[in-house]
Design a protein around this motif. Structure first.
Motif, PDB file in Angstrom:
ATOM      1  N   ALA A 179       1.069  -1.148  -0.124  1.00 54.99           N
ATOM      2  CA  ALA A 179       0.126   0.170  -0.042  1.00 54.99           C
ATOM      3  C   ALA A 179       0.953   1.486  -0.060  1.00 54.99           C
ATOM      4  O   ALA A 179       0.510   2.521  -0.238  1.00 54.99           O
ATOM      5  N   ARG A 180       2.319   1.132   0.411  1.00 58.21           N
ATOM      6  CA  ARG A 180       3.065   2.164   0.302  1.00 58.21           C
ATOM      7  C   ARG A 180       3.631   2.707  -1.128  1.00 58.21           C
ATOM      8  O   ARG A 180       3.964   3.607  -1.516  1.00 58.21           O
ATOM      9  N   ALA A 181       3.272   1.773  -1.908  1.00 59.63           N
ATOM     10  CA  ALA A 181       4.036   1.654  -3.538  1.00 59.63           C
ATOM     11  C   ALA A 181       2.842   2.066  -4.330  1.00 59.63           C
ATOM     12  O   ALA A 181       1.553   2.184  -4.135  1.00 59.63           O
TER      13      ALA A 181
ATOM     14  N   ASN B 297       2.639  -1.735  -7.851  1.00 56.62           N
ATOM     15  CA  ASN B 297       2.001  -2.961  -7.459  1.00 56.62           C
ATOM     16  C   ASN B 297       1.645  -3.764  -8.674  1.00 56.62           C
ATOM     17  O   ASN B 297       1.285  -5.059  -8.638  1.00 56.62           O
ATOM     18  N   TYR B 298       1.264  -3.226  -9.676  1.00 54.58           N
ATOM     19  CA  TYR B 298       1.205  -3.952 -11.130  1.00 54.58           C
ATOM     20  C   TYR B 298       2.239  -4.685 -11.590  1.00 54.58           C
ATOM     21  O   TYR B 298       2.051  -5.945 -11.787  1.00 54.58           O
ATOM     22  N   LEU B 299       3.234  -4.092 -11.489  1.00 54.19           N
ATOM     23  CA  LEU B 299       4.606  -5.156 -11.807  1.00 54.19           C
ATOM     24  C   LEU B 299       4.784  -5.888 -10.579  1.00 54.19           C
ATOM     25  O   LEU B 299       5.312  -7.117 -11.055  1.00 54.19           O
TER      26      LEU B 299
ATOM     27  N   VAL C   1      -3.862   1.492  -0.592  1.00 59.79           N
ATOM     28  CA  VAL C   1      -4.125  -0.028  -0.491  1.00 59.79           C
ATOM     29  C   VAL C   1      -5.428  -0.110  -1.219  1.00 59.79           C
ATOM     30  O   VAL C   1      -5.508  -1.388  -1.907  1.00 59.79           O
ATOM     31  N   GLN C   2      -6.132   0.766  -1.808  1.00 60.26           N
ATOM     32  CA  GLN C   2      -7.198   0.442  -2.804  1.00 60.26           C
ATOM     33  C   GLN C   2      -6.494   0.304  -4.135  1.00 60.26           C
ATOM     34  O   GLN C   2      -6.757  -0.769  -4.765  1.00 60.26           O
TER      35      GLN C   2
ATOM     36  N   TYR D 109       6.056  -3.595   3.696  1.00 64.58           N
ATOM     37  CA  TYR D 109       5.022  -4.249   4.353  1.00 64.58           C
ATOM     38  C   TYR D 109       5.710  -5.095   5.778  1.00 64.58           C
ATOM     39  O   TYR D 109       6.294  -6.249   5.184  1.00 64.58           O
ATOM     40  N   ASP D 110       5.610  -4.625   6.814  1.00 65.21           N
ATOM     41  CA  ASP D 110       6.138  -5.174   7.938  1.00 65.21           C
ATOM     42  C   ASP D 110       5.318  -6.205   8.542  1.00 65.21           C
ATOM     43  O   ASP D 110       4.407  -6.097   9.429  1.00 65.21           O
TER      44      ASP D 110
END
Length: 883
Positions: free
Chosen positions: A311-313, A318-320, A537-538, A599-600
């Motif tokens: 969600a930070r990216a 995220n697609y990649l 996140v969406q 993501y931790d």
């Protein structure tokens, strides 16, 4: 359209235009100090007075609307002399040195324009407050424009500032004469942003050399902001005037940027060797990862590898990430942190309405006659939206809050239904039963758009409010149902208090039932709207970081062939694992490698002991982040340093379906790289350069648009100029702020859901008699990775355990003392906060500090349909900490 004569020239202006704006657009701006576009017109400073033919006295341009035929004179000698005199009066008691120190302030610019020097006769008696870590107060510089008072009242709704005294004795100070923080300041910085004279200022006040428009990287509201930089560092942030946030920011958005230059930022790839982290080059790191992944895939198959987007990216990254999983690794084992928050919302909305996202946009808050908040606390977790809801209530909107705690908005509500944790489903079923029993239905909507009504009527006979035990009086349940159904349009916003339960998905389905029965869908001011918790996140899930859907939340059946053709390779055939299933597979030895981006998971997943046992079994843990997070510290084998959202370009997708640019403000430090470059370089290292040879994020976005029909119209060029909601299928389409207007996404009708109540297995008993709910607070964000690396830590140094006074007295506990909380899964120690917001028998704890690790307490219970952990219900006992 009115036509005016402004200083002898004819100008057409939109109806309702203020003369101040008309003159500015005409190239004849007038001086003003009390006006702020975010505030109701005031006319207090009298600097913007203009002469209007036919009017006996000059009128304030900031409070006068244009009318057809007006003849306006703005800069006559008499008016200019009056402005000069008024500015001289303001400058008489103004500190002489302030103007030279901060020439950029609006008041100082006007003094220079009118050739006025402050006299330096400051009284020294103005209110001062140096206790706030971000905001300085020196009211010797105050010019009594009262913008701080008004913006705190009219935008934030906090009422921190007040005007004391009258006439020449007027002074501005906090409303109760205490410090800002003691008098309720939430540190949004709106007063500083509006102050024209420097009486309120940021600490430290570093002058930015350049300003860059971007999107906030905290919650899912998607506020637009201008980030200021100097010498390669972010030094300031100010709110942008934009439809999402309307010139407002919260504490984290405005001041929470210090993490970006924290001294423990990791700026070089590292490999753990003999238990120690060793810096290496990118080539070494990527070669190591590629060889290990290829070996694991060769020995155990592609489904022994999992990939977690972030969600930070950005959307592009995220697609990649999911493309890498499916094309390079050959597995559908890809997920993101949506799994632990709003995947239940997406599942419920997709199942019942055909689109797994918010039905309406944030501007509908101002259109709603009634607002239903269920399991969310917007003034702390989505503060800009929370402030808009407060203002809507002040203007007359009705408010119903369903929440175990007495939150700020619950205290303002017409009705607060303090539901017992874990009992959302019976409560919402009882509201639906009330609508049916009392005939509070939109029968035309049901006839045209709804199926399954008869079945629901029969099912809900057992859920009359008088028969439901949810901790709420039957009369209050009925009253809430009546408000929602009769005082429309009614808008529902919900949060993790609905989704993070055994029946999280089904709880959202119950909310959708209410909207369908009352016709509160498909129109402005209505709908079912999840408040997404993180900045993208969406977008992360929507880009395909989900084991069972592709980009655009498209199914494999509908879009798989199209993706395979475009990517030039067959898609994996096996069903992918979600995050929680990956943890199970790691525990059982079936998952061997995990790549976690931004993501931790060790710190944030529920049931810490089980998470640790699973991660310890993995042969390869790749952590890609800004800092050496807890997952990396305990379990990582490779660390890949990433760029922050302030250091790269791309897009985020906010909670109301807007796609918005992020733009590079400063370069990444050291060898850190944007996530998209890391993914592409690793694909090349694994022998898959084709399909990962993108020149920039825009090229990635164009591939997304080609594969996602509902986003085809969202070009970078349009996103730079417009605030667009998907669906937006072509570049002439205006976007879709409100879904389901004429039909639902997949059919004309939606089917009501019959949801039986299934109590969680996590229940109190004699050994664990109290119920614990965990969540976020205003000051901090998720794992604290960003918010604890700045002065937010001074505002709230620790997580706390919040407890009702009656429970504290019964247990012999005092405010602030350390207590040990035990659950069936572990224990944690927190300082105690005795709070009237809590009901007896119920507790609340935030989870932001890694060393306190509140998830040692949370349970193994998961949502029945999508496996989201039940963070909102844990049975515990509490005692004084003795160690």
């Amino acid at each position: 359209m009115p036509r005016l004569i402004l200083n002898g020239q004819a100008h057409d202006v939109p109806a309702g235009t203020l003369l101040l704006d008309a003159l500015d657009a005409a190239g004849s701006p007038v001086a003003q100090l009390c006006h702020d576009v975010r505030l109701a017109p005031s006319g207090g400073c009298r600097l913007c007075l203009v002469a209007i033919d036919g009017q006996p006295l000059p009128q304030p341009a900031c409070a006068t609307r244009a009318e057809d035929g007006m003849v306006v004179h703005s800069h006559t000698p008499a008016l200019e002399a009056l402005r000069h005199s008024n500015l001289q009066l303001l400058a008489e008691c103004y500190p002489a040195g302030a103007m030279a120190a901060h020439p950029e302030l609006p008041f100082h610019a006007l003094l220079r324009q009118y050739h006025i020097q402050p006299s330096g006769k400051a009284t020294g008696n103005g209110f001062r407050d140096d206790s706030h870590p971000y905001i300085g107060v020196d009211m010797d510089r105050c010019i009594h424009c009262q913008r701080c008072v008004r913006i705190c009242d009219e935008v934030q709704g906090q009422f921190v500032w007040a005007a004391w005294g009258r006439g020449e004795q007027t002074r501005i100070a906090t409303a109760h004469g205490n410090s800002m923080l003691a008098d309720g300041c939430v540190s949004c910085g709106a007063c500083v942003d509006s102050c024209p004279s420097g009486a309120l200022f940021d600490k430290p006040a570093t002058t930015a050399q350049q300003w860059t428009r971007t999107t906030c990287g905290y919650c899912g509201v998607g506020c637009q902001m201008d980030a200021g930089s100097a010498d390669g560092r972010v030094v300031a942030v100010r709110p942008a005037q934009h439809p999402v946030n309307r010139g407002h920011l919260c504490l984290k958005g405005r001041y929470g940027f210090e993490f970006n230059h924290a001294p423990d930022r990791v700026t070089q790839p590292m490999i753990r060797q003999h238990g120690e982290w060793q810096p290496v080059s990118w080539d070494e790191a990527l070669s190591f990862v590629a060889n290990r992944l290829l070996t694991i895939r060769g020995q155990h198959g592609p489904d022994a590898i999992g990939v977690l987007g972030s969600a930070r990216a950005s959307n592009e990254e995220n697609y990649l990430a999911q493309k890498f999983a499916r094309v390079v690794v050959g597995s559908n084992n890809v997920d993101c942190c949506a799994r632990v928050c709003h995947t239940p919302s997406a599942k419920a909305l997709k199942t019942m309405l055909g689109t797994g996202a918010a039905t309406n946009h944030f501007d509908d808050i101002e259109q709603a006659a009634t607002i239903l908040l269920c399991g969310c606390n917007p003034t702390e977790n989505h503060p800009v939206i929370g402030a808009r809801i407060k203002q809507a209530v002040r203007r007359g909107a009705r408010l119903v809050v369903i929440d175990p705690r007495r939150t700020e908005l619950a205290a303002m509500a017409d009705l607060h239904l303090a539901v017992r944790p874990g009992h959302n489903v019976p409560l919402l079923n009882a509201m639906a039963a009330t609508l049916i029993e009392e005939d509070l239905l939109d029968r035309d909507f049901i006839t045209a758009r709804v199926t399954g009504y008869a079945e629901l009527v029969d099912f809900l006979r057992d859920y009359r409010p008088e028969r439901v035990a949810a901790g709420v009086a039957a009369a209050d349940i009925r009253a809430a149902a009546r408000l929602y159904a009769t005082q429309g349009p009614a808008m529902c916003l919900h949060g993790l208090g609905v989704t993070e339960h055994l029946q999280g998905t089904e709880g959202v389905m119950c909310l959708i039932n209410l909207a369908l029965l009352s016709g509160n869908l498909g129109k402005p001011g209505s709908g079912i709207n999840p408040l997404r918790g993180q900045n993208n996140v969406q977008g992360a899930a929507h880009m395909g970081c989900d084991p069972v859907t592709l980009t655009g939340a498209q199914s494999f059946a509908d879009a798989g062939e199209r993706f395979a053709t475009h990517w030039g390779t067959p898609l994996p055939q096996s069903r992918g694992l979600d995050l929680l299933q990956m943890m199970d597979a790691a525990r059982d030895g079936r998952l061997k490698a995990l790549w976690a981006m931004g993501y931790d998971i060790y710190l944030t997943l529920a049931n810490e002991a089980a998470t640790a046992a699973s991660l310890a079994q993995l042969e390869l843990v790749i952590v890609q982040d800004l800092f050496l997070n807890e997952t990396a510290r305990r379990f990582g084998h490779v660390f890949l340093p990433a760029a922050s959202f302030l250091e790269k370009d791309g897009t985020f997708m906010n909670a109301d379906r807007r796609v918005q640019h992020i733009r590079q403000v400063v370069p990444p430090p050291g060898d850190a790289l944007p996530d998209w470059q890391i993914i592409c370089r690793l694909a090349v290292a694994m022998g898959q350069p084709v399909g990962f040879d993108f020149a920039d994020p825009q090229a990635v976005w164009n591939e997304i648009r080609a594969l996602w029909p509902a986003g085809a119209g969202l070009s970078y060029a349009r996103l730079a100029q417009e605030s667009l909601h998907w669906p937006c299928p072509d570049e002439q389409h205006p976007g879709t702020p409100v879904l389901h207007g004429a039909r639902f996404a997949s059919s004309q009708t939606a089917t009501l859901a019959c949801i039986p109540f299934l109590p969680s297995s996590e229940q109190p008993d004699d050994d664990y008699p109290l119920l614990l709910v965990t969540g976020r607070v205003l000051t901090h964000f998720n794992a604290g990775t960003m918010s604890y690396r700045g002065r937010n830590a001074l505002l709230r140094p620790s997580d706390t355990l919040d407890m009702a006074p009656a429970d504290a007295a019964r247990l012999g506990l005092q405010q602030g003392e350390r207590v040990r909380i035990h659950s069936r899964y572990g224990s944690a120690v927190l300082p105690l906060n005795i709070s009237d917001a809590q009901q007896p028998g119920q507790l609340f704890a935030s989870f932001h500090r890694s060393d306190l690790l509140v998830n040692r307490l949370t349970s193994a219970v998961r949502d029945r349909l999508v496996h989201s952990p039940e963070y909102k219900l844990t049975a515990v006992r509490v005692e004084k900490a003795t160690d």
